[in-house]
Design an enzyme around this catalytic site. Sequence first.
Site, PDB file in Angstrom:
ATOM      1  CG  ASP A 144     -19.595 -27.153 -11.509  1.00  0.00           C
ATOM      2  OD1 ASP A 144     -18.840 -26.185 -11.335  1.00  0.00           O
ATOM      3  OD2 ASP A 144     -20.826 -27.036 -11.634  1.00  0.00           O
ATOM      4  CG  ASP A 209     -21.070 -37.790 -12.297  1.00  0.00           C
ATOM      5  OD1 ASP A 209     -22.126 -37.794 -12.952  1.00  0.00           O
ATOM      6  OD2 ASP A 209     -20.955 -37.212 -11.197  1.00  0.00           O
ATOM      7  CG  ASP A 210     -25.002 -40.196 -14.999  1.00  0.00           C
ATOM      8  OD1 ASP A 210     -24.335 -40.000 -16.044  1.00  0.00           O
ATOM      9  OD2 ASP A 210     -26.058 -39.590 -14.758  1.00  0.00           O
ATOM     10  CG  ASP A 286     -29.131 -30.943 -22.904  1.00  0.00           C
ATOM     11  OD1 ASP A 286     -29.482 -29.797 -22.554  1.00  0.00           O
ATOM     12  OD2 ASP A 286     -29.505 -31.963 -22.295  1.00  0.00           O
ATOM     13  CB  SER A 317     -32.877 -34.681 -15.530  1.00  0.00           C
ATOM     14  OG  SER A 317     -32.273 -35.946 -15.340  1.00  0.00           O
TER      15      SER A 317
END
Length: 447
Positions: A144, A209-210, A286, A317
């Site tokens: 993104d 990606d973590d 979510d 977050s």
Amino acid sequence: MALLECGARVWLLVAAVMFLLLQARLFSVQTKYADRIALAVEGENKCSHSKKALIDQFSVQQGRIVALEDEKERLENKNAQLSLLVRDYRRMGKEVPKLVGTKPVAAVVIMACNRPDYLDRTLNSVLKYQRLVAEKFPLFVSQDGPMESVKAKAKSFVGVGYMQHLEGDPPTRNPGEIVAYYKIARHYKFALSQLFDIRGFEKVIILEDDMEIAPDFFDYFEATSSILDCDKSVVAISSWNDNGQKQFVSDPTALYRSDFFPGLGWMLTREFWDELSPIWPEAYWDDWLRLNSTRKGRQFIRPEICRTYNFGEHGSSMGQFYYKYLVPIKLNDVHVDWKSYDLESMLKEEKFNKELARRIALATPLNNVDENILKMVENVNRDIRIVYNSQMHFESLARAFGVFEEWKDGIPRTSYKGIVVFRWKGNRVFLVRPDSREALGYNADVF
């Protein structure tokens, strides 16, 4: 004098008639021009609709062209990857196995944005196990935004498809909201549309990606994928347990049904996506999946021991819950032969409910708990059950043990039929609602 007045009247009458004739002529001309203008406007509207349709068609075709280019690049990368494997086999003096065409189990997409170092760690973890099952689990990165270092990192790995979502900042509903949650929702919709609608996959596994994955990550999803085909009361498979910290887990083979969407490494089907895509939310996707109105009474499958590990201290977050709940997560390191388990039967609602009710019935009831609850549990030294009577009561019990206190739309994290289960010193602890027995459909008066 009378003659002059009469002549003047005649001329006035003639002038009036001429004026009326002129007005009628002008009205006729104006009407014709108005009709022409209306026709012109109608024609312009038709042209605008046609233009929009052509633009939409062009966008779809352009998306397909990009998808084909990506597929071409993926196949070239896969060819290079296979060449490396063939070279390794020959170098070790082993016979090169014959390749047989395999239908993909699911596409795997890593959602990325602006953390190239995180993406590098995730890709290395995933590729460590994915290379052996690349035919079954084609791997993609969806980025993104335009950050070149992320794009370069994604494209530096052999056998990884690449997609890029480029769109400006979306408007937020309320002043002061974090725009990142809106961007993430748009990115998810883009990536899922690309994989389901453009590339035609039947299932997709979503990673971020973590994340690092467990050695049996792909075996786990291959074994559970058939549940999504045969059990329509299950809409997604997750590799995550919110209460999967080391002190709360012990059984690598245990799987549970859950009314709470776990996320963080999950698989869904094209059928579920077709249901979700027209009503996909602007933000907080979510939490939207955790609403009863979205879930419609259906469940998710989750493991006791996580098959993903989240190392993302820095992100949208802002590290919420990171040190308390994410750092202590246990990532499975035990080989599980999932093919030897009849998961479809074990996790079928009626059978799962009966077994869960049996375990709860055998557990020791713990009543009138106080501030010494942990000592009380340890003194029992076997599975226990504790009934909670309200959200506040549940939160106080969860706080005492250290499990998640949070609820979403009336449902505690990890719960099923109001039941939250975790391990304490190896034994199971069941936190149950007074009506959980009826919810399970179990008739015996056991709790």
